[in-house]
Design a protein around this motif. Structure first.
Motif, PDB file in Angstrom:
ATOM      1  N   PHE A  67      -5.615  -0.122   1.175  1.00  0.00           N
ATOM      2  CA  PHE A  67      -6.091  -0.790  -0.046  1.00  0.00           C
ATOM      3  C   PHE A  67      -6.706  -2.165   0.217  1.00  0.00           C
ATOM      4  O   PHE A  67      -7.418  -2.695  -0.648  1.00  0.00           O
ATOM      5  N   ALA A  68      -6.436  -2.748   1.375  1.00  0.00           N
ATOM      6  CA  ALA A  68      -6.917  -4.110   1.656  1.00  0.00           C
ATOM      7  C   ALA A  68      -8.444  -4.140   1.615  1.00  0.00           C
ATOM      8  O   ALA A  68      -9.111  -3.269   2.174  1.00  0.00           O
ATOM      9  N   GLN A  69      -8.995  -5.126   0.929  1.00  0.00           N
ATOM     10  CA  GLN A  69     -10.446  -5.302   0.811  1.00  0.00           C
ATOM     11  C   GLN A  69     -10.828  -6.614   1.492  1.00  0.00           C
ATOM     12  O   GLN A  69     -10.063  -7.595   1.438  1.00  0.00           O
ATOM     13  N   PRO A  70     -12.004  -6.659   2.142  1.00  0.00           N
ATOM     14  CA  PRO A  70     -12.400  -7.860   2.878  1.00  0.00           C
ATOM     15  C   PRO A  70     -12.362  -9.124   1.999  1.00  0.00           C
ATOM     16  O   PRO A  70     -12.688  -9.062   0.804  1.00  0.00           O
ATOM     17  N   VAL A 146      -3.997  -6.385  -2.368  1.00  0.00           N
ATOM     18  CA  VAL A 146      -2.664  -5.772  -2.256  1.00  0.00           C
ATOM     19  C   VAL A 146      -1.656  -6.766  -2.816  1.00  0.00           C
ATOM     20  O   VAL A 146      -1.646  -7.937  -2.414  1.00  0.00           O
ATOM     21  N   ILE A 147      -0.864  -6.304  -3.763  1.00  0.00           N
ATOM     22  CA  ILE A 147       0.234  -7.135  -4.268  1.00  0.00           C
ATOM     23  C   ILE A 147       1.507  -6.300  -4.144  1.00  0.00           C
ATOM     24  O   ILE A 147       1.585  -5.192  -4.677  1.00  0.00           O
ATOM     25  N   ALA A 148       2.471  -6.817  -3.385  1.00  0.00           N
ATOM     26  CA  ALA A 148       3.737  -6.111  -3.199  1.00  0.00           C
ATOM     27  C   ALA A 148       4.821  -6.799  -4.016  1.00  0.00           C
ATOM     28  O   ALA A 148       4.993  -8.022  -3.945  1.00  0.00           O
ATOM     29  N   ALA A 171      -5.549  -9.924 -11.447  1.00  0.00           N
ATOM     30  CA  ALA A 171      -5.904 -10.500 -10.135  1.00  0.00           C
ATOM     31  C   ALA A 171      -6.441  -9.457  -9.159  1.00  0.00           C
ATOM     32  O   ALA A 171      -7.089  -9.809  -8.175  1.00  0.00           O
ATOM     33  N   LEU A 172      -6.160  -8.175  -9.418  1.00  0.00           N
ATOM     34  CA  LEU A 172      -6.528  -7.140  -8.437  1.00  0.00           C
ATOM     35  C   LEU A 172      -8.011  -6.814  -8.483  1.00  0.00           C
ATOM     36  O   LEU A 172      -8.592  -6.629  -9.562  1.00  0.00           O
ATOM     37  N   VAL A 173      -8.624  -6.705  -7.307  1.00  0.00           N
ATOM     38  CA  VAL A 173     -10.034  -6.328  -7.209  1.00  0.00           C
ATOM     39  C   VAL A 173     -10.123  -4.796  -7.169  1.00  0.00           C
ATOM     40  O   VAL A 173      -9.133  -4.117  -6.871  1.00  0.00           O
TER      41      VAL A 173
END
Ligand SMILES: Nc1ncnc2c1ncn2[C@@H]1O[C@H](C[S@+](CC[C@H]([NH3+])C(=O)[O-])CC(=O)[O-])[C@@H](O)[C@H]1O
Ligand SMILES: O=C(O)C(=O)Cc1ccccc1
Length: 260
Positions: A67-70, A146-148, A171-173
């Motif tokens: 899920f990580a985005q640049p 990513v938010i955990a 906040a999530l893209v």
């Protein structure tokens, strides 16, 4: 002299002190707090108390890499000793990402920084990390992929959970995700009692006595309020998430992926 922080199988230095916090009878059991005493035994406590915890933490890194985005931030909310942060940094190599770990326990944050310094000295090319001592309810989020929330939401007052999840959603893209792990309660009484008994059997098999189990339960009952899977799903949808996908459950502990 053995090294102060022997490396584990996961290359993660952790305190090996066993959890005996509730072993002696207490005339009054105080409410559970994430203080120095808990910090000293926390790695042992969480592994012996939360079925599936090591599997969840390691796979959170694997999920996060998908899920990580640049050029975005990865958050570890309620980071305790930074186990999730360390897993994120073992697995995510996405360009321009940083990790922010935040916890409102000063004792946790201090020890977390020591552990992350040890990780920094053992590995190169890790994502940069900042550890903040603060309240996740007062956090101004950067654009995040990513938010955990790994067993943290259950300690937030129930009336404030929806607002926090709404701010997380904002906040999530695109392409990112919230990964939410929680202890569950069950709406069906028989299912609830069965899984609660099995959780007690898990703790007993991990060396906790009946007294330790009973005193710990009364310490946490006022501070930790689990919801059902349905309540969690409905609240995530109300916060704006489009899809909730449970990916792991062991007894009464589960983890879900929520897509923005
Ligand atoms: N409002 C708050 N703001 C910041 N931190 C908070 C707040 N409320 C509670 N905490 C922090 O949330 C953490 C919950 S433990 C997380 C385990 C970790 N995620 C792990 O994967 O090892 C779960 C458990 O012990 O069951 C504690 O460190 C609290 O200080
Ligand atoms: O111990 C328990 O029964 C739990 O539900 C989990 C837990 C683990 C660590 C701190 C607080 C609660």
């Amino acid at each position: 002299m053995p090294p102060r922080f022997p490396a584990t199988r996961l290359d993660r230095p952790v305190s090996k002190e066993p959890d005996r916090l509730f072993a002696q009878p207490l005339s009054q059991v105080p409410d559970f707090a994430f203080n120095e005493d808990v910090v000293r035994v926390f790695p042992d406590m969480i592994k012996r108390s939360v079925p599936g915890y090591p599997t969840i933490v390691e796979n959170l890194g694997v999920l996060a890499a998908q899920f990580a985005q640049p050029n975005t931030t990865l958050y570890d909310l309620g980071s305790s000793l930074g186990a999730v942060t360390q897993a994120l940094r073992r697995h995510v190599r996405t360009e321009g990402c940083q990790v922010i770990a935040i916890d409102n326990s000063q004792a946790m944050v201090e020890r977390c920084r020591e552990y992350l310094n040890a990780q920094n000295s053992m590995f190169q090319e890790l994502l940069p990390v900042t550890v903040i001592e603060g309240d996740i309810l007062a956090l101004d989020f950067e654009p995040a992929s990513v938010i955990a929330l790994n067993f943290t939401l259950q300690f937030i007052p129930p009336a404030q959970r929806l607002e926090l999840l709404t701010r997380i959603h904002q906040a999530l893209v695109p392409g990112g995700a919230l990964i939410l792990s929680e202890k569950l309660r069950f709406e069906d009484d028989q299912q609830h009692d069965l899984l609660t008994d099995l959780h007690i059997a898990f703790k007993r098999a991990n060396g906790y006595s009946d007294l330790e189990i009973a005193q710990k339960r009364s310490a946490i009952e006022n501070v930790m309020k689990p919801d059902s899977l349905e309540e969690n799903r409905d609240r995530l949808l109300a916060a704006g998430f489009s899809k909730v996908v449970p990916w792991f459950q062991c007894l009464n502990f589960a983890s879900m992926i929520a897509l923005p």
